[in-house]
Design a protein around this motif. Structure first.
Motif, PDB file in Angstrom:
ATOM      1  N   UNK A 347       0.832  -1.217   0.000  1.00 31.91           N
ATOM      2  CA  UNK A 347       0.000   0.000   0.000  1.00 31.91           C
ATOM      3  C   UNK A 347       0.860   1.257   0.000  1.00 31.91           C
ATOM      4  N   UNK A 348       2.066   1.195   0.579  1.00 34.44           N
ATOM      5  CA  UNK A 348       2.924   2.381   0.590  1.00 34.44           C
ATOM      6  C   UNK A 348       3.588   2.627  -0.750  1.00 34.44           C
ATOM      7  N   UNK A 349       3.524   1.642  -1.646  1.00 34.66           N
ATOM      8  CA  UNK A 349       3.959   1.897  -3.020  1.00 34.66           C
ATOM      9  C   UNK A 349       2.989   2.844  -3.718  1.00 34.66           C
ATOM     10  N   UNK A 350       1.763   2.912  -3.230  1.00 34.90           N
ATOM     11  CA  UNK A 350       0.757   3.839  -3.749  1.00 34.90           C
ATOM     12  C   UNK A 350       0.959   5.226  -3.154  1.00 34.90           C
ATOM     13  N   UNK A 351       1.139   5.256  -1.834  1.00 34.93           N
ATOM     14  CA  UNK A 351       1.342   6.517  -1.115  1.00 34.93           C
ATOM     15  C   UNK A 351       1.957   6.162   0.241  1.00 34.93           C
ATOM     16  N   UNK A 352       3.099   6.769   0.584  1.00 32.99           N
ATOM     17  CA  UNK A 352       3.745   6.424   1.867  1.00 32.99           C
ATOM     18  C   UNK A 352       2.924   6.823   3.090  1.00 32.99           C
ATOM     19  N   UNK A 353       1.841   7.569   2.897  1.00 32.08           N
ATOM     20  CA  UNK A 353       0.969   7.920   4.013  1.00 32.08           C
ATOM     21  C   UNK A 353      -0.047   6.822   4.313  1.00 32.08           C
ATOM     22  N   UNK A 354      -0.099   5.777   3.493  1.00 32.82           N
ATOM     23  CA  UNK A 354      -1.088   4.724   3.695  1.00 32.82           C
ATOM     24  C   UNK A 354      -0.550   3.639   4.629  1.00 32.82           C
ATOM     25  N   UNK A 355      -1.470   2.995   5.316  1.00 34.26           N
ATOM     26  CA  UNK A 355      -1.131   1.899   6.217  1.00 34.26           C
ATOM     27  C   UNK A 355      -2.284   0.897   6.180  1.00 34.26           C
ATOM     28  N   UNK A 356      -2.129  -0.225   6.882  1.00 34.91           N
ATOM     29  CA  UNK A 356      -3.187  -1.234   6.944  1.00 34.91           C
ATOM     30  C   UNK A 356      -3.535  -1.518   8.399  1.00 34.91           C
ATOM     31  N   UNK A 357      -4.814  -1.683   8.641  1.00 35.14           N
ATOM     32  CA  UNK A 357      -5.303  -2.145   9.935  1.00 35.14           C
ATOM     33  C   UNK A 357      -5.796  -3.564   9.737  1.00 35.14           C
ATOM     34  N   UNK A 358      -5.162  -4.517  10.416  1.00 29.72           N
ATOM     35  CA  UNK A 358      -5.417  -5.930  10.172  1.00 29.72           C
ATOM     36  C   UNK A 358      -5.985  -6.565  11.437  1.00 29.72           C
ATOM     37  N   UNK A 359      -7.059  -7.350  11.269  1.00 27.32           N
ATOM     38  CA  UNK A 359      -7.684  -8.016  12.403  1.00 27.32           C
ATOM     39  C   UNK A 359      -8.150  -9.398  11.980  1.00 27.32           C
ATOM     40  N   UNK A 360      -8.140 -10.339  12.920  1.00 25.52           N
ATOM     41  CA  UNK A 360      -8.604 -11.690  12.641  1.00 25.52           C
ATOM     42  C   UNK A 360      -7.629 -12.719  13.158  1.00 25.52           C
ATOM     43  N   UNK A 361      -7.670 -13.889  12.536  1.00 26.92           N
ATOM     44  CA  UNK A 361      -6.778 -14.977  12.920  1.00 26.92           C
ATOM     45  C   UNK A 361      -5.647 -15.105  11.909  1.00 26.92           C
ATOM     46  N   UNK A 362      -4.783 -16.074  12.131  1.00 30.00           N
ATOM     47  CA  UNK A 362      -3.608 -16.242  11.281  1.00 30.00           C
ATOM     48  C   UNK A 362      -3.966 -16.473   9.816  1.00 30.00           C
ATOM     49  N   UNK A 363      -5.058 -17.192   9.547  1.00 25.29           N
ATOM     50  CA  UNK A 363      -5.415 -17.509   8.163  1.00 25.29           C
ATOM     51  C   UNK A 363      -6.786 -16.992   7.755  1.00 25.29           C
ATOM     52  N   UNK A 364      -7.445 -16.216   8.608  1.00 27.52           N
ATOM     53  CA  UNK A 364      -8.762 -15.651   8.298  1.00 27.52           C
ATOM     54  C   UNK A 364      -8.789 -14.245   8.869  1.00 27.52           C
TER      55      UNK A 364
END
Length: 406
Positions: A347-364
């Protein structure tokens, strides 16, 4: 499972496929620096040999079947090379000649891999152009004919230093030659879900070429293929990357303890993910918002083919579920709530101001792209991969001409 690349136009796909071939080649550039740092140059050389020899015969046969050019001759070998991440068009500028069905040759007018390695010194050049290429060229030919041999006419180190072409090779199929024996890792990789994955067939009624059963051409004109064929090509090239990575991991794990192998695997993915995202973002003309970055994740090789990686997008959020890729321990298994660095690199290849919020289990899990106030610095692994000339390489228009026996 329908391909995610079906959402693209025929024109976009014709741009995408050579991009995927090139970025597949950068898997090595992303990983080998960390192999050298952790295990040394000699181990890096052994890993590279096993990596390619354990994957290329599998994915070459897949591509032959997909585009209907199976055979046992030199033409079949050359067609396979043109659609191989080990020989991406123009960056590895193979020029082919044919003498007859069982004799031919090629030279490289431009070898991007050589230009990457020459600044590192003669030892590294010899490792790549001698120790690695001798067994891996023959391993690639095995997919077509186990009695095929590729032998150098001349090759680097270059004398004089500006020698051109960079190298030249003969290709000979001789019934009296002993068959090349596959390495043990090939059988292991052949049992993966990636190796046996079934993809949708090419629609023969679609406008454009639906196969490569005709003449060998000097440069593949991807725009001449049908949309259906280009979708299948894109998915097959992504599988080439997964198979190469799985073979790479087998070789690394044979030489490193689990923590070291894990560090190398993740470093390789982060470096490759960032540079590939940057090139695909530019090539497809995507925007720079959170939803565009999520779409880039959806189209990235780490998430494709759809039949291999279970991922769906809704706006700026992607949802991942357990899939065959998790069974293999492929790239997507290195992403999730406890491991976000590869997703961040994309996502930072698009814009270095972007980030990801990730939630769930290891494979879901779900990953939502968000905008932050501060620009993140480029990941060190991405900066190392950018050392390759392939990171900034630009394709040029070429005429596609048929090649015949000389």
């Amino acid at each position: 499972m329908p391909s995610r690349y079906q959402q693209l136009t025929r024109e976009q796909l014709a741009v995408l496929v050579p991009e995927l071939l090139l970025t597949g080649h950068l898997i090595d550039r992303a990983g080998m620096a960390f192999c050298i740092a952790e295990l040394g140059r000699e181990s890096m050389t052994e890993i590279a040999i096993e990596e390619w020899a354990g994957a290329s015969p599998i994915y070459t046969r897949r591509m032959q079947r997909a585009l209907s050019f199976e055979g046992d001759d030199v033409v079949t070998i050359f067609k396979g090379l043109q659609l191989d991440i080990g020989a991406p068009p123009q960056f590895m500028d193979f020029r082919y000649t044919l003498e007859d069905r069982y004799h031919g040759g090629f030279h490289l007018d431009h070898c991007g891999a050589l230009l990457d390695v020459e600044p590192m010194g003669e030892d590294y050049v010899r490792s790549m152009c001698h120790a690695i290429e001798d067994p891996t060229f023959d391993a690639t030919a095995v997919a077509t004919n186990p009695k095929a041999r590729m032998r150098p006419v001349h090759r680097p180190p270059r004398v004089p230093s500006d020698r051109h072409p960079h190298c030249a090779w003969t290709v000979t199929i001789d019934d009296d030659s002993p068959a090349v024996e596959p390495i043990p890792a090939l059988a292991v990789n052949a049992r993966t879900r990636a190796a046996t994955l079934e993809l949708d067939p090419i629609d023969p009624a679609d406008e454009g070429y639906g196969d490569y059963a005709g003449d060998l051409v000097s440069d593949v004109d991807f725009a001449a293929f049908s949309r259906s064929a280009l979708v299948r090509l894109a998915d097959e090239v992504c599988l080439q990357m997964h198979l190469l990575d799985l073979s790479f991991l087998l070789a690394v794990r044979d030489r490193a303890d689990s923590p070291t192998a894990g560090r190398i695997a993740l470093s390789q993915l982060v470096g490759h993910a960032g540079i590939t995202a940057e090139r695909l973002h530019r090539a497809l003309g995507l925007g720079d918002g959170p939803e565009d970055a999520a779409r880039l994740l959806e189209l990235h090789p780490l998430a494709n083919p759809a039949a291999y990686v279970d991922l769906e997008r809704d706006g700026a959020t992607v949802r991942v579920r357990r899939s065959p890729a998790h069974d293999d321990g492929a790239w997507i298994s290195l992403c999730g709530p406890g491991s976000t660095r590869a997703l961040q690199a994309v996502v930072r290849a698009v814009d270095p101001h972007l980030d990801v919020e990730v939630a769930g289990t290891e494979s879901d899990w779900t990953a939502t792209v968000v905008r932050t106030d501060a620009a993140a610095p480029e990941a060190g692994e991405v900066a190392i991969t950018r050392f390759s000339g392939g990171a900034a390489f630009r394709f040029e228009p070429r005429r596609s001409l048929p090649l015949f026996v000389s």
